[in-house]
Scaffold this motif. Structure first.
Motif, PDB file in Angstrom:
ATOM      1  N   PRO A 113      -5.399   4.597 -10.691  1.00 62.64           N
ATOM      2  CA  PRO A 113      -4.721   3.792  -9.839  1.00 62.64           C
ATOM      3  C   PRO A 113      -5.537   2.858  -9.444  1.00 62.64           C
ATOM      4  O   PRO A 113      -6.631   2.985  -9.329  1.00 62.64           O
ATOM      5  N   TYR A 114      -4.880   1.619  -8.569  1.00 69.80           N
ATOM      6  CA  TYR A 114      -5.771   0.893  -8.396  1.00 69.80           C
ATOM      7  C   TYR A 114      -5.937   1.160  -6.656  1.00 69.80           C
ATOM      8  O   TYR A 114      -4.900   1.012  -5.932  1.00 69.80           O
ATOM      9  N   TRP A 115      -7.258   1.438  -6.531  1.00 65.74           N
ATOM     10  CA  TRP A 115      -7.333   1.949  -5.292  1.00 65.74           C
ATOM     11  C   TRP A 115      -7.679   1.248  -4.175  1.00 65.74           C
ATOM     12  O   TRP A 115      -8.441   0.027  -4.590  1.00 65.74           O
TER      13      TRP A 115
ATOM     14  N   ALA B 139      -3.207   3.361  -2.487  1.00 64.02           N
ATOM     15  CA  ALA B 139      -3.080   2.792  -3.869  1.00 64.02           C
ATOM     16  C   ALA B 139      -2.347   1.434  -3.736  1.00 64.02           C
ATOM     17  O   ALA B 139      -1.629   1.238  -2.759  1.00 64.02           O
TER      18      ALA B 139
ATOM     19  N   ARG C 214      -9.735   7.214  -2.198  1.00 61.22           N
ATOM     20  CA  ARG C 214      -8.518   7.618  -3.221  1.00 61.22           C
ATOM     21  C   ARG C 214      -7.468   8.191  -2.527  1.00 61.22           C
ATOM     22  O   ARG C 214      -6.752   9.041  -2.838  1.00 61.22           O
TER      23      ARG C 214
ATOM     24  N   GLU D 197       0.869  -1.184   0.051  1.00 61.41           N
ATOM     25  CA  GLU D 197      -0.183  -0.144  -0.074  1.00 61.41           C
ATOM     26  C   GLU D 197       0.951   1.140   0.271  1.00 61.41           C
ATOM     27  O   GLU D 197       1.885   1.446   0.808  1.00 61.41           O
TER      28      GLU D 197
END
Length: 270
Positions: free
Chosen positions: A218-220, A228, A225, A178
């Motif tokens: 982005p891959y949250w 990511a 938000r 993360e």
């Protein structure tokens, strides 16, 4: 804490090439700071050296003329002064433009005289410049070294980003983690996402950029938000921010679907 790496297949994975190389911005920023440091040095160093030479054998020039003399205070304590001086010595006319920069809490006008070198009559200075000579030397040195150090730090960031980019092109073990997104800056080609991937020895955040196209995200890992998903290649120090569809992973569509499903289950159970 959820181990995000459990979502990956048990094999080495390569990361795909993405957008504009973020390291170039580190290099451009470093070049700009080094250019500023060079400008400050070229602007102030000759005057400081000149005044040290004058200070070794000073002689006041009572009939000198000072024109266009003015001082400006920047941010209260940084003062820069400029003046044009003219005088005659042994029938020879001498004119000089003088620029000074120093730190001072003084408010109001400065009273100055023109001072020349006894051994080199055409080498002149302002009495204010001699009074502030150590001040100017330390301030100019600190500014040049400080700005240059900032440029070197940016170059080091570019090298780290360059190395991580090369490692990301190889098949390697990835460490999913993360990262905290600091800000998103829209550009013509999409957006740059700045994120924090760690902290230095003083606790200051380590930041880098990742480019995304206009329709990419982005891959949250949260609904705000703020957090990511990033992948750190083995041996690298700067991770790569992954996209929402995980297309930055060089894996087959079935593998990507499996990874996405596993991540979704993990995030739901976190």
């Amino acid at each position: 804490m959820t181990d995000l790496n459990q979502a990956l297949p048990n094999r080495k994975i390569r990361l795909r090439k993405t957008g504009v190389w973020p390291g170039v911005f580190f290099y451009l920023g470093g070049m700009m700071l080094l250019a500023v440091a060079g400008f400050i040095g070229a602007w102030q160093a000759p005057g400081v050296v000149n005044d040290w030479l004058v200070a070794s054998d000073p002689v006041t020039v009572p009939d000198a003329v000072i024109t266009e003399g003015e001082c400006h205070a920047r941010r209260v304590v940084f003062v820069d002064c400029s003046a044009h001086i003219a005088y005659e010595i042994d029938g020879k006319s001498v004119e000089r433009d003088i620029d000074l920069m120093f730190v001072n809490f003084h408010t109001g006008d400065y009273e100055v005289d023109v001072v020349r070198s006894a051994l080199q009559p055409d080498r002149a200075a302002l009495s204010l410049g001699l009074d502030m000579l150590w001040n100017r030397t330390l301030v100019d040195s600190a500014l040049v070294l400080g700005v240059a150090a900032g440029g070197i730090v940016l170059f080091a960031g570019g090298f780290k980003s360059d190395r991580s980019r090369r490692l990301a092109r190889r098949e390697t073990r990835l460490d999913l983690r993360e990262v905290k997104v600091a800000q998103i800056n829209p550009v013509l080609t999409g957006k740059y996402v700045q994120f924090q991937y760690g902290a230095d020895r003083k606790g200051k955040p380590l930041l880098t950029l990742s480019h995304f196209g206009r329709k990419e995200e982005p891959y949250w890992l949260d609904g705000q938000r703020g957090m990511a998903l990033a992948a750190l290649p083995e041996g690298a120090s700067v991770p790569v921010l992954l996209d929402a569809e995980l297309k930055r992973l060089d894996a087959s569509p079935p593998e990507i679907a499996t990874i996405a499903a596993r991540l979704k289950v993990m995030m739901a159970g976190a």
